[in-house]
Design a protein around this motif. Sequence first.
Motif, PDB file in Angstrom:
ATOM      1  N   TRP A 174       4.142 -11.293   6.143  1.00 40.22           N
ATOM      2  CA  TRP A 174       3.703 -11.415   4.757  1.00 40.22           C
ATOM      3  C   TRP A 174       2.322 -10.790   4.716  1.00 40.22           C
ATOM      4  N   ASN A 175       2.221  -9.597   4.169  1.00 39.59           N
ATOM      5  CA  ASN A 175       1.047  -8.757   4.343  1.00 39.59           C
ATOM      6  C   ASN A 175       0.163  -8.725   3.097  1.00 39.59           C
ATOM      7  N   PHE A 176      -1.015  -9.330   3.203  1.00 36.18           N
ATOM      8  CA  PHE A 176      -1.990  -9.299   2.119  1.00 36.18           C
ATOM      9  C   PHE A 176      -3.035  -8.202   2.337  1.00 36.18           C
ATOM     10  N   VAL A 177      -2.880  -7.418   3.392  1.00 41.31           N
ATOM     11  CA  VAL A 177      -3.800  -6.318   3.664  1.00 41.31           C
ATOM     12  C   VAL A 177      -3.386  -5.114   2.816  1.00 41.31           C
ATOM     13  N   PRO A 178      -4.315  -4.471   2.105  1.00 42.63           N
ATOM     14  CA  PRO A 178      -3.943  -3.330   1.255  1.00 42.63           C
ATOM     15  C   PRO A 178      -3.686  -2.062   2.063  1.00 42.63           C
ATOM     16  N   VAL A 179      -2.684  -2.127   2.917  1.00 47.25           N
ATOM     17  CA  VAL A 179      -2.302  -0.978   3.743  1.00 47.25           C
ATOM     18  C   VAL A 179      -0.812  -1.088   4.048  1.00 47.25           C
ATOM     19  N   ASP A 180      -0.129   0.050   4.133  1.00 42.84           N
ATOM     20  CA  ASP A 180       1.292   0.061   4.477  1.00 42.84           C
ATOM     21  C   ASP A 180       1.434   0.067   5.990  1.00 42.84           C
ATOM     22  N   LEU A 181       2.064  -0.960   6.511  1.00 44.69           N
ATOM     23  CA  LEU A 181       2.199  -1.112   7.958  1.00 44.69           C
ATOM     24  C   LEU A 181       3.405  -0.343   8.472  1.00 44.69           C
ATOM     25  N   ASP A 182       3.272   0.228   9.646  1.00 41.81           N
ATOM     26  CA  ASP A 182       4.362   0.949  10.298  1.00 41.81           C
ATOM     27  C   ASP A 182       4.977   0.020  11.339  1.00 41.81           C
ATOM     28  N   VAL A 183       6.155  -0.512  11.023  1.00 35.29           N
ATOM     29  CA  VAL A 183       6.833  -1.445  11.927  1.00 35.29           C
ATOM     30  C   VAL A 183       8.286  -1.031  12.077  1.00 35.29           C
TER      31      VAL A 183
END
Length: 209
Positions: A174-183
């Motif tokens: 659950w990502n609240f960081v303003p970045v698109d994560l590469d997973v």
Amino acid sequence: MGNKNISMAVIRRLPKYYRYLGDLLDRDIQRISSKELSDIIGFTASQIRQDLNNFGGFGQQGYGYNVDALHKEIGKILGLDTKYNAVLIGAGNLGQAIANYSGFRKAGFEIKALFDANPRMIGLKIRDFEILDSEDIEEFIKENDVDIAIMCIPKKGSQELADRLVNAGIKGIWNFVPVDLDVPESVIVENVNLTESLFTLSYLMKAED
């Protein structure tokens, strides 16, 4: 229940159905038609029937929907009949607000620990949690059967942290960081970008001028 052909638009409407049905139960309403549900939620009756038919329908001609049964079925579709262990990384203001919200536990999401990289935060207590050193997060995830990571950290280092979480066995972020994560595709990421949501509000307000 795991039909991957169902559109994200339908999936994103399910929590709203679940919330409104819960409100109806709180008011002791046991039966409702798609038209009555439409008047409450704001979707058309046809849209409601189409959405629910993706999962088998649940309504009866001339009767409508049993509110309690439909609420439980949508809960199962959403996976709320499963218990999830979570860790929260980033014990700043946002992280503390999330940790203090009791609704997650009621819905089956158990925050097991808070982590932070700031030495001044480590050892402090938030609610019942002592903030742990994020250097130890992989070991904690593996030892405590953690499914979900809640990321509330700054952008810098967020991808590195995501990589560590994936390697430790996390299934969802659950990502609240303003970045698109590469997973990897096997790991589900749900992005919550507060700034983008505020910008959308700004646009809609300007469009009304």
